[in-house]
Design a protein around this motif. Structure first.
Motif, PDB file in Angstrom:
ATOM      1  N   SER A 137      27.988  29.869   1.126  1.00  0.00           N
ATOM      2  CA  SER A 137      26.827  28.805   1.130  1.00  0.00           C
ATOM      3  C   SER A 137      27.651  27.971  -0.129  1.00  0.00           C
ATOM      4  O   SER A 137      27.161  26.372   0.455  1.00  0.00           O
ATOM      5  CB  SER A 137      25.961  29.042   1.020  1.00  0.00           C
ATOM      6  N   ASP A 138      28.239  27.740  -0.633  1.00  0.00           N
ATOM      7  CA  ASP A 138      28.629  27.405  -2.163  1.00  0.00           C
ATOM      8  C   ASP A 138      30.453  26.563  -1.713  1.00  0.00           C
ATOM      9  O   ASP A 138      30.689  27.250  -1.855  1.00  0.00           O
ATOM     10  CB  ASP A 138      28.771  27.890  -3.060  1.00  0.00           C
ATOM     11  N   LEU A 139      30.398  25.921  -0.876  1.00  0.00           N
ATOM     12  CA  LEU A 139      31.739  25.091  -1.026  1.00  0.00           C
ATOM     13  C   LEU A 139      32.946  25.423  -2.123  1.00  0.00           C
ATOM     14  O   LEU A 139      33.592  25.477  -1.396  1.00  0.00           O
ATOM     15  CB  LEU A 139      31.149  23.472  -1.397  1.00  0.00           C
ATOM     16  N   ALA A 140      32.326  25.294  -3.542  1.00  0.00           N
ATOM     17  CA  ALA A 140      33.040  25.735  -4.861  1.00  0.00           C
ATOM     18  C   ALA A 140      33.702  26.626  -4.499  1.00  0.00           C
ATOM     19  O   ALA A 140      35.449  27.399  -4.883  1.00  0.00           O
ATOM     20  CB  ALA A 140      32.938  24.744  -5.663  1.00  0.00           C
ATOM     21  N   SER A 141      32.569  27.718  -4.265  1.00  0.00           N
ATOM     22  CA  SER A 141      33.047  28.745  -4.436  1.00  0.00           C
ATOM     23  C   SER A 141      33.906  29.548  -2.793  1.00  0.00           C
ATOM     24  O   SER A 141      34.623  30.070  -3.420  1.00  0.00           O
ATOM     25  CB  SER A 141      31.925  30.019  -4.333  1.00  0.00           C
ATOM     26  N   ALA A 142      33.252  28.833  -1.358  1.00  0.00           N
ATOM     27  CA  ALA A 142      34.311  29.394  -0.715  1.00  0.00           C
ATOM     28  C   ALA A 142      35.441  28.855  -0.502  1.00  0.00           C
ATOM     29  O   ALA A 142      36.336  29.199  -0.384  1.00  0.00           O
ATOM     30  CB  ALA A 142      33.376  28.922   0.432  1.00  0.00           C
ATOM     31  N   MET A 143      36.465  26.833  -0.893  1.00  0.00           N
ATOM     32  CA  MET A 143      37.386  26.988  -1.210  1.00  0.00           C
ATOM     33  C   MET A 143      37.992  27.506  -2.070  1.00  0.00           C
ATOM     34  O   MET A 143      39.300  26.785  -2.472  1.00  0.00           O
ATOM     35  CB  MET A 143      37.474  25.813  -0.903  1.00  0.00           C
ATOM     36  N   ALA A 144      37.237  27.856  -2.833  1.00  0.00           N
ATOM     37  CA  ALA A 144      38.224  28.659  -4.102  1.00  0.00           C
ATOM     38  C   ALA A 144      39.364  29.225  -3.427  1.00  0.00           C
ATOM     39  O   ALA A 144      39.592  30.117  -3.223  1.00  0.00           O
ATOM     40  CB  ALA A 144      37.575  29.252  -5.081  1.00  0.00           C
ATOM     41  N   GLY A 145      40.708  28.705  -3.878  1.00  0.00           N
ATOM     42  CA  GLY A 145      42.665  29.887  -3.920  1.00  0.00           C
ATOM     43  C   GLY A 145      42.506  29.185  -2.536  1.00  0.00           C
ATOM     44  O   GLY A 145      43.837  30.778  -1.937  1.00  0.00           O
ATOM     45  N   ASP A 159      32.096  12.224  13.791  1.00  0.00           N
ATOM     46  CA  ASP A 159      31.198  11.424  12.968  1.00  0.00           C
ATOM     47  C   ASP A 159      32.074  10.601  11.212  1.00  0.00           C
ATOM     48  O   ASP A 159      32.139  11.764  11.089  1.00  0.00           O
ATOM     49  CB  ASP A 159      30.137  11.416  12.798  1.00  0.00           C
ATOM     50  N   VAL A 160      33.206   9.597  11.897  1.00  0.00           N
ATOM     51  CA  VAL A 160      33.513   9.309  10.787  1.00  0.00           C
ATOM     52  C   VAL A 160      33.344   9.786   9.643  1.00  0.00           C
ATOM     53  O   VAL A 160      33.661   9.847   8.784  1.00  0.00           O
ATOM     54  CB  VAL A 160      34.059   7.857  10.926  1.00  0.00           C
ATOM     55  N   GLU A 161      31.901   8.340   9.209  1.00  0.00           N
ATOM     56  CA  GLU A 161      31.930   8.536   7.991  1.00  0.00           C
ATOM     57  C   GLU A 161      31.015   9.835   7.774  1.00  0.00           C
ATOM     58  O   GLU A 161      31.749  10.437   6.171  1.00  0.00           O
ATOM     59  CB  GLU A 161      30.352   7.331   7.824  1.00  0.00           C
ATOM     60  N   THR A 162      30.819  10.459   8.153  1.00  0.00           N
ATOM     61  CA  THR A 162      30.547  12.187   8.069  1.00  0.00           C
ATOM     62  C   THR A 162      31.181  13.203   7.484  1.00  0.00           C
ATOM     63  O   THR A 162      31.573  13.519   6.385  1.00  0.00           O
ATOM     64  CB  THR A 162      29.241  12.980   8.967  1.00  0.00           C
ATOM     65  N   LYS A 163      32.756  12.529   7.741  1.00  0.00           N
ATOM     66  CA  LYS A 163      33.808  13.135   8.020  1.00  0.00           C
ATOM     67  C   LYS A 163      34.647  12.421   6.941  1.00  0.00           C
ATOM     68  O   LYS A 163      35.144  13.275   5.749  1.00  0.00           O
ATOM     69  CB  LYS A 163      34.878  13.412   9.066  1.00  0.00           C
ATOM     70  N   ARG A 164      33.846  11.431   6.175  1.00  0.00           N
ATOM     71  CA  ARG A 164      35.012  10.801   5.197  1.00  0.00           C
ATOM     72  C   ARG A 164      34.233  11.346   4.063  1.00  0.00           C
ATOM     73  O   ARG A 164      34.344  11.953   2.631  1.00  0.00           O
ATOM     74  CB  ARG A 164      34.621   9.637   4.635  1.00  0.00           C
ATOM     75  N   ARG A 165      32.807  11.643   4.071  1.00  0.00           N
ATOM     76  CA  ARG A 165      32.141  12.294   2.943  1.00  0.00           C
ATOM     77  C   ARG A 165      32.209  13.524   2.976  1.00  0.00           C
ATOM     78  O   ARG A 165      32.320  14.197   1.897  1.00  0.00           O
ATOM     79  CB  ARG A 165      30.015  12.372   2.868  1.00  0.00           C
ATOM     80  N   ILE A 166      32.862  14.532   3.494  1.00  0.00           N
ATOM     81  CA  ILE A 166      33.287  15.968   4.053  1.00  0.00           C
ATOM     82  C   ILE A 166      34.477  15.974   3.292  1.00  0.00           C
ATOM     83  O   ILE A 166      34.720  16.870   2.480  1.00  0.00           O
ATOM     84  CB  ILE A 166      33.331  16.331   5.376  1.00  0.00           C
ATOM     85  N   TYR A 167      35.399  14.729   3.575  1.00  0.00           N
ATOM     86  CA  TYR A 167      36.555  14.753   2.740  1.00  0.00           C
ATOM     87  C   TYR A 167      36.808  14.752   1.649  1.00  0.00           C
ATOM     88  O   TYR A 167      38.085  15.128   0.424  1.00  0.00           O
ATOM     89  CB  TYR A 167      37.625  13.953   3.503  1.00  0.00           C
ATOM     90  N   SER A 168      35.658  14.252   0.859  1.00  0.00           N
ATOM     91  CA  SER A 168      35.872  13.899  -0.414  1.00  0.00           C
ATOM     92  C   SER A 168      35.477  15.112  -1.036  1.00  0.00           C
ATOM     93  O   SER A 168      35.497  15.226  -2.486  1.00  0.00           O
ATOM     94  CB  SER A 168      35.198  12.206  -0.439  1.00  0.00           C
ATOM     95  N   LEU A 203      35.542  17.633  -0.392  1.00  0.00           N
ATOM     96  CA  LEU A 203      36.569  19.007  -0.184  1.00  0.00           C
ATOM     97  C   LEU A 203      37.843  18.375  -1.514  1.00  0.00           C
ATOM     98  O   LEU A 203      38.244  19.695  -2.024  1.00  0.00           O
ATOM     99  CB  LEU A 203      37.558  18.937   1.607  1.00  0.00           C
ATOM    100  N   GLU A 204      38.443  17.331  -1.569  1.00  0.00           N
ATOM    101  CA  GLU A 204      39.231  16.988  -2.271  1.00  0.00           C
ATOM    102  C   GLU A 204      38.403  16.544  -4.063  1.00  0.00           C
ATOM    103  O   GLU A 204      39.977  18.018  -3.851  1.00  0.00           O
ATOM    104  CB  GLU A 204      39.180  15.324  -2.255  1.00  0.00           C
ATOM    105  N   ALA A 205      37.371  17.154  -3.712  1.00  0.00           N
ATOM    106  CA  ALA A 205      36.886  18.102  -5.716  1.00  0.00           C
ATOM    107  C   ALA A 205      36.842  19.056  -6.115  1.00  0.00           C
ATOM    108  O   ALA A 205      36.762  19.124  -7.050  1.00  0.00           O
ATOM    109  CB  ALA A 205      35.541  16.825  -5.644  1.00  0.00           C
TER     110      ALA A 205
END
Length: 311
Positions: free
Chosen positions: A72-80, A91-100, A102-104
């Motif tokens: 449930s933790d984004l940074a931990s889940a996306m590590a590696g 929804d475009v605005e929701t996806k824009r937030r999600i991609y920001s 993710l990029e971080a």
């Protein structure tokens, strides 16, 4: 060795993608901010893997299950991870937030792909520092039974991201196609929409009942389309191939196309009449049962196709 795949969103599509990658031997990090969504996903994935095992489409469901990590933790889940399959809201605005977000948290070379059914990647990735690794990888539901994936790069997408996504889909035993331009609905839904629009017009005009329209595809077009596409179909349906077919039947199709007006086939009254006929054939309370029947039929078809020599 393939880096793990990250999946954002543990809903219907996210769970299906987890099965696709895990059964292909790829480790999966499945993320959802809601712990209860992850618990539901764990149970649903286990059930689907067992169904695939019963159908002879997977040998070791427990092994596939063991490749999926729930976080449930984004940074931990996306590590590696080397690739992320985003399965968030349409929804475009929701996806824009999600991609920001993710990029971080992902590495600079991690490909970010969206499961969106029709939103161009350029609409929700143009604000990023590295939009060149973003694209759409649109599946057909459920992707672990229907393998087509539409890979749709944005104008800013780099060739490396496209190539690695196509290769990953092949590794996961999917069938990727490359969509060269961002067009609304991509390819599959434009083709499906054309058929649905015409079917609704025929139904609204009283030409044919809903049941008979379904029979036309089920017992006619669909039989051919289950193993070859429309261009191969017409190429084989005239003695001298596609040009011969066009000379014979092109005028008919042009005349039919001219008949179509600018009316909206998705009228409320048309849909209400269609729903009335469909509910006579299938009561609403049996929709779930019929969906399960659909999946079993798809499994049987895939098992049959896999038993034949690949063409």
């Amino acid at each position: 060795m393939t880096r793990p795949v990250g999946i954002l969103g543990a809903g219907l599509i996210g769970r299906a993608w987890a099965i696709v990658f895990a059964r292909a031997g790829i480790d999966v990090h499945l993320h959802d901010a809601a712990d209860e969504a992850l618990e539901r996903a764990r149970d649903a994935i286990a059930t689907s893997l067992d169904d695939l095992h019963q159908a002879g489409l997977i040998e070791d469901p427990e092994r596939a299950m063991s490749r999926i990590r729930y976080d449930s933790d984004l940074a931990s889940a996306m590590a590696g991870v080397g690739y992320v399959q985003e399965c968030g809201p349409e929804d475009v605005e929701t996806k824009r937030r999600i991609y920001s977000d993710l990029e971080a948290v992902v590495a600079k070379d991690t490909v970010l792909a969206s499961s969106t059914s029709g939103i161009a990647a350029s609409r929700f990735t143009d604000h990023l520092h590295h939009p060149g690794r973003c694209l759409v990888a649109h599946p057909v539901n459920p992707p672990y039974l229907i393998p087509l994936v539409e890979v749709v790069p944005a104008p800013a997408t780099g060739q490396a991201a496209v190539a690695s996504t196509m290769a990953l889909m092949e590794q996961a035993r999917q069938t990727p196609i490359l969509v060269n331009k961002e067009v609304p609905g991509f390819v599959l839904n434009r083709l499906q929409g054309a058929l649905l629009n015409e079917a609704l017009r025929l139904f609204a005009d009283g030409v044919c009942s809903a049941e008979d329209l379904d029979k036309t595809v089920k017992h006619g077009l669909g039989l051919r389309w289950s193993f070859m596409g429309p261009f191969e179909t017409i190429d084989l349906n005239a003695p001298d191939g596609v040009v011969d077919y066009g000379n014979r039947y092109g005028p008919l199709y042009r005349d039919v196309d001219r008949e179509r007006g600018d009316d909206d086939p998705w009228q409320t009254t048309t849909l209400a009449a269609l729903d009335q006929q469909r509910r006579q054939q299938l009561p609403a309370q049996r929709l779930g049962e019929r969906q399960a029947w659909r999946d079993r039929r798809l499994m049987a078809l895939i098992a049959h196709q896999q038993s034949l020599t690949n063409d």
